[in-house]
Design an enzyme around this catalytic site. Structure first.
Site, PDB file in Angstrom:
ATOM      1  N   GLY A 192      17.740 -15.906  31.508  1.00 34.90           N
ATOM      2  CA  GLY A 192      16.362 -15.551  31.864  1.00 34.90           C
ATOM      3  C   GLY A 192      15.429 -16.743  31.711  1.00 34.90           C
ATOM      4  O   GLY A 192      15.327 -17.330  30.638  1.00 34.90           O
ATOM      5  N   GLY A 203      12.136 -16.571  32.191  1.00 33.33           N
ATOM      6  CA  GLY A 203      10.774 -16.042  32.099  1.00 33.33           C
ATOM      7  C   GLY A 203      10.046 -16.753  30.967  1.00 33.33           C
ATOM      8  O   GLY A 203      10.411 -17.865  30.570  1.00 33.33           O
ATOM      9  N   GLY A 245       9.985 -16.118  27.717  1.00 32.99           N
ATOM     10  CA  GLY A 245      10.802 -16.356  26.525  1.00 32.99           C
ATOM     11  C   GLY A 245      11.840 -17.441  26.769  1.00 32.99           C
ATOM     12  O   GLY A 245      11.918 -18.437  26.042  1.00 32.99           O
ATOM     13  N   VAL A 263      23.329 -12.550  36.144  1.00 33.07           N
ATOM     14  CA  VAL A 263      24.223 -12.241  35.027  1.00 33.07           C
ATOM     15  C   VAL A 263      24.661 -10.787  35.151  1.00 33.07           C
ATOM     16  O   VAL A 263      23.832  -9.889  35.312  1.00 33.07           O
ATOM     17  CB  VAL A 263      23.528 -12.516  33.675  1.00 33.07           C
ATOM     18  N   GLU A 305      -6.398  -3.799  36.297  1.00 34.85           N
ATOM     19  CA  GLU A 305      -6.668  -5.043  37.023  1.00 34.85           C
ATOM     20  C   GLU A 305      -6.394  -4.863  38.518  1.00 34.85           C
ATOM     21  O   GLU A 305      -7.166  -5.331  39.359  1.00 34.85           O
ATOM     22  CB  GLU A 305      -5.824  -6.188  36.445  1.00 34.85           C
ATOM     23  N   ASP A 335      10.447  -9.340  26.058  1.00 32.61           N
ATOM     24  CA  ASP A 335      10.298  -7.912  26.364  1.00 32.61           C
ATOM     25  C   ASP A 335      11.540  -7.097  26.028  1.00 32.61           C
ATOM     26  O   ASP A 335      11.449  -5.888  25.815  1.00 32.61           O
ATOM     27  CB  ASP A 335      10.012  -7.729  27.865  1.00 32.61           C
ATOM     28  N   ALA A 343       3.201 -11.831  27.239  1.00 33.84           N
ATOM     29  CA  ALA A 343       3.685 -13.204  27.380  1.00 33.84           C
ATOM     30  C   ALA A 343       3.602 -14.001  26.066  1.00 33.84           C
ATOM     31  O   ALA A 343       4.579 -14.689  25.714  1.00 33.84           O
ATOM     32  CB  ALA A 343       2.914 -13.900  28.500  1.00 33.84           C
TER      33      ALA A 343
HETATM   34  C1  LIG Z   1       2.443  -7.168  36.661  1.00 31.17           C
HETATM   35  C2  LIG Z   1       2.499  -7.698  35.256  1.00 31.17           C
HETATM   36  C3  LIG Z   1       1.345  -8.144  34.639  1.00 31.17           C
HETATM   37  C4  LIG Z   1       1.356  -8.644  33.342  1.00 31.17           C
HETATM   38  N1  LIG Z   1       0.209  -9.112  32.780  1.00 31.17           N
HETATM   39  C5  LIG Z   1       0.240  -9.680  31.562  1.00 31.17           C
HETATM   40  C6  LIG Z   1      -0.916 -10.272  30.998  1.00 31.17           C
HETATM   41  O1  LIG Z   1      -2.000 -10.262  31.615  1.00 31.17           O
HETATM   42  N2  LIG Z   1      -0.819 -10.869  29.772  1.00 31.17           N
HETATM   43  C7  LIG Z   1       0.364 -10.897  29.085  1.00 31.17           C
HETATM   44  O2  LIG Z   1       0.420 -11.473  27.987  1.00 31.17           O
HETATM   45  N3  LIG Z   1       1.484 -10.318  29.571  1.00 31.17           N
HETATM   46  C8  LIG Z   1       1.449  -9.722  30.799  1.00 31.17           C
HETATM   47  N4  LIG Z   1       2.584  -9.147  31.320  1.00 31.17           N
HETATM   48  C9  LIG Z   1       3.789  -9.070  30.479  1.00 31.17           C
HETATM   49  C10 LIG Z   1       4.525 -10.385  30.445  1.00 31.17           C
HETATM   50  O3  LIG Z   1       4.688 -10.876  31.746  1.00 31.17           O
HETATM   51  C11 LIG Z   1       5.868 -10.174  29.771  1.00 31.17           C
HETATM   52  O4  LIG Z   1       5.639  -9.714  28.461  1.00 31.17           O
HETATM   53  C12 LIG Z   1       6.667 -11.467  29.744  1.00 31.17           C
HETATM   54  O5  LIG Z   1       6.967 -11.881  31.052  1.00 31.17           O
HETATM   55  C13 LIG Z   1       7.961 -11.258  28.952  1.00 31.17           C
HETATM   56  O6  LIG Z   1       8.700 -12.446  28.985  1.00 31.17           O
HETATM   57  P1  LIG Z   1      10.299 -12.377  28.990  1.00 31.17           P
HETATM   58  O7  LIG Z   1      10.776 -13.779  28.918  1.00 31.17           O
HETATM   59  O8  LIG Z   1      10.755 -11.406  27.975  1.00 31.17           O
HETATM   60  O9  LIG Z   1      10.678 -11.737  30.391  1.00 31.17           O
HETATM   61  P2  LIG Z   1      10.322 -12.204  31.865  1.00 31.17           P
HETATM   62  O10 LIG Z   1       9.162 -13.137  31.864  1.00 31.17           O
HETATM   63  O11 LIG Z   1      10.225 -10.959  32.656  1.00 31.17           O
HETATM   64  O12 LIG Z   1      11.592 -13.030  32.323  1.00 31.17           O
HETATM   65  C14 LIG Z   1      12.856 -12.436  32.475  1.00 31.17           C
HETATM   66  C15 LIG Z   1      13.673 -13.352  33.355  1.00 31.17           C
HETATM   67  O13 LIG Z   1      15.020 -12.912  33.327  1.00 31.17           O
HETATM   68  C16 LIG Z   1      15.544 -12.979  34.629  1.00 31.17           C
HETATM   69  N5  LIG Z   1      16.648 -12.018  34.698  1.00 31.17           N
HETATM   70  C17 LIG Z   1      16.603 -10.692  34.401  1.00 31.17           C
HETATM   71  N6  LIG Z   1      17.805 -10.138  34.544  1.00 31.17           N
HETATM   72  C18 LIG Z   1      18.634 -11.134  34.953  1.00 31.17           C
HETATM   73  C19 LIG Z   1      20.021 -11.171  35.291  1.00 31.17           C
HETATM   74  N7  LIG Z   1      20.791 -10.087  35.224  1.00 31.17           N
HETATM   75  N8  LIG Z   1      20.550 -12.355  35.690  1.00 31.17           N
HETATM   76  C20 LIG Z   1      19.768 -13.469  35.774  1.00 31.17           C
HETATM   77  N9  LIG Z   1      18.471 -13.481  35.468  1.00 31.17           N
HETATM   78  C21 LIG Z   1      17.908 -12.322  35.058  1.00 31.17           C
HETATM   79  C22 LIG Z   1      14.377 -12.645  35.528  1.00 31.17           C
HETATM   80  O14 LIG Z   1      14.554 -13.140  36.847  1.00 31.17           O
HETATM   81  C23 LIG Z   1      13.230 -13.329  34.809  1.00 31.17           C
HETATM   82  O15 LIG Z   1      13.028 -14.641  35.263  1.00 31.17           O
HETATM   83  C24 LIG Z   1       2.584  -8.662  32.624  1.00 31.17           C
HETATM   84  C25 LIG Z   1       3.754  -8.203  33.238  1.00 31.17           C
HETATM   85  C26 LIG Z   1       3.726  -7.741  34.536  1.00 31.17           C
HETATM   86  C27 LIG Z   1       5.002  -7.286  35.202  1.00 31.17           C
END
Ligand SMILES: Cc1cc2nc3c(=O)[nH]c(=O)nc-3n(C[C@H](O)[C@H](O)[C@H](O)COP(=O)(O)OP(=O)(O)OC[C@H]3O[C@@H](n4cnc5c(N)ncnc54)[C@H](O)[C@@H]3O)c2cc1C
Length: 427
Positions: free
Chosen positions: A5, A7, A9, A73, A164, A309, A324
């Site tokens: 991932g 994202g 994190g 994955v 929003e 998340d 985030a």
């Molecule tokens: C519409 C929206 C608005 C938001 N607004 C806010 C905000 O204003 N402020 C804030 O703080 N937070 C906000 N958030 C929440 C924030 O985006 C998340 O908390 C944050 O992205 C979590 O980070 P993460 O690394 O856990 O997951 P993510 O950022 O979601 O990253 C997960 C990654 O894993 C990859 N992935 C998943 N499954 C697989 C797989 N099987 N194989 C390969 N790759 C995979 C995905 O492609 C992605 O790139 C928002 C979320 C959304 C959806």
């Protein structure tokens, strides 16, 4: 080290492992990182998708110990320390799982099939296309009832994304679309925001919640509080009190759960384990988040970290928010702990520093709790603007976003209004 991932994190973990004495492989199904906090602006035709995304390879270009693999994955073999993807297998000594979240529909019939979502760049573009297409169709529709259905928009979920998006949609309709569709009376457009709880933005103080409701109402959004959704169908949204909200567009922003249960937990949830011995792992919670130790490691698996998340950890007696900043801080902490393990030291517990909460409602209007204080109106909006601009990855993206916002602010115009690729006709 394998990181799944890219994202908030995973990407921050990879950055924090730059120059560590380890080979790092970062895997993501997309070749870009998405800045989700601005996704609703893609859906509301305010920004282009490429303004809020950045290629992972260019972000990590200077990290020599790191390689990026674009792959899906599909499963893990915890016993063999193996990550299975659609492009081959990767072994690891340390694994960071940062696969983010997925929508939760709480068993509402028809929600998964008929509601549009806002959880990926593709979904943001699909929603934008759908909205613009509804207006195109409405402009030539002769049947009054059908035209009204095309001009009705229902948004389910009064959290930050729902609020929003509702505000941005109202501004799109009453600004650019009013000018573009002179044959349509945009006063007929109905935008309804439905929330089962008694208030919007439940994470904020009551004064800020009330401000958000008033502000949205002034922008023409009908806010329906304390009413749950019974089911969603092609005709629209049926509420628990029996009322039908006819709408060709229903957007689901109501629930979100972790997305790691597919890989961890019992053997049924971890497809890679089928046919071999079940992978012993922690049971994922019902919301798909995986409980982790205070160090972000899995219990009994010191080589595996789950962050962002998809992880479940409590902070001051409450679950960490799925935002985030929490994911970023956990990514950095997991990388630091792996460095410590490599150096023969014990991992340290994670400490969350809450930077506050911000939600923008529209032009000059936001609600914020930052620096220990509550802000509304223009000051909150300026804070929102500055913080999001600073956090957006890539200099080009910042310039493009700032230019689009300035254009919109000065001329009440949106730079983006192409239906591309061609949308499926609204049902
Ligand atoms: C519409 C929206 C608005 C938001 N607004 C806010 C905000 O204003 N402020 C804030 O703080 N937070 C906000 N958030 C929440 C924030 O985006 C998340 O908390 C944050 O992205 C979590 O980070 P993460 O690394 O856990 O997951 P993510 O950022 O979601 O990253 C997960 C990654 O894993 C990859 N992935 C998943 N499954 C697989 C797989 N099987 N194989 C390969 N790759 C995979 C995905 O492609 C992605 O790139 C928002 C979320 C959304 C959806």
């Amino acid at each position: 080290v394998v990181i799944v991932g890219a994202g908030f994190g995973g990407l921050w973990a990879a950055r924090a492992l730059r120059n560590a004495p380890a080979d790092v492989t970062l895997i993501d199904r997309n070749n870009y990182h998405t800045f989700f906090p601005l996704l609703y602006q893609v859906a509301a035709a305010e920004l282009e998708p490429e303004d809020i995304a950045c290629p992972v390879r260019s972000i990590l270009r200077h990290a020599r110990n790191l390689r990026f693999v674009m792959a899906e994955v599909q499963g893990l073999d915890l016993a063999a320390r193996l990550v299975r993807t659609d492009q081959g297998e990767h072994t690891y000594d340390y694994l960071i799982i940062a696969t983010g979240s997925r929508p939760l529909f709480f068993g509402v019939p028809g929600a998964a099939e008929h509601a549009l979502r806002l959880r990926s760049l593709e979904e943001g573009v699909a929603l934008r296309n759908h909205i613009l297409f509804c207006f195109e169709r409405a402009s030539v529709e002769r049947d009054d009832g059908q035209r009204q259905r095309l001009l009705n928009f229902a948004i389910v979920g009064g959290g930050p994304t729902g609020v929003e998006f509702a505000g941005a949609l109202a501004e799109l309709v009453h600004g650019p679309l009013r000018k573009d569709f002179r044959g349509l009376d945009v006063r007929q457009v109905s935008i309804v925001l439905v929330e089962a709880a008694e208030s919007l933005l439940s994470v904020l103080a009551p004064r800020l919640r009330a401000y958000a409701v008033r502000r949205l109402q002034r922008m023409g959004v009908q806010v329906r509080l304390g009413v749950a959704v019974e089911r969603i169908g092609p005709e629209g949204v049926r509420l628990k009190d029996g009322e039908l909200l006819p709408a060709a567009t229903v957007v689901w922003t109501a629930g979100v759960g972790g997305d790691a249960a597919r890989f961890l937990g019992d053997s049924e949830l971890a497809p890679a384990s089928r046919g071999s011995a079940p992978a012993p792992g922690p049971a994922a919670r019902r919301d798909g988040r995986v409980p982790v130790q205070p160090t972000l490691q899995l219990a009994g698996r010191p080589e595996i970290y789950v962050i962002g998340d998809c992880a479940y950890l409590e902070h001051e007696g409450k679950p960490l928010p799925m935002v985030a900043p929490a994911a970023i801080q956990q990514g950095v902490a997991a990388a630091r702990n792996i460095r410590r393990q490599l150096a023969g030291q014990e991992p340290l517990p994670f400490r969350y520093h809450d930077p506050g909460t911000l939600a923008v409602i529209g032009r000059n209007a936001a609600a914020a709790h930052v620096f220990g204080r509550d802000f509304t109106g223009y000051p909150a909006w300026l804070l929102w603007l500055a913080i999001h601009l600073a956090r957006l990855i890539g200099f080009r993206n910042r310039i493009m976003a700032l230019t689009s916002w300035a254009w919109d602010y000065l001329f009440l115009e949106r730079v983006v209004r192409l239906i591309l690729p061609r949308a499926t006709p609204p049902g």
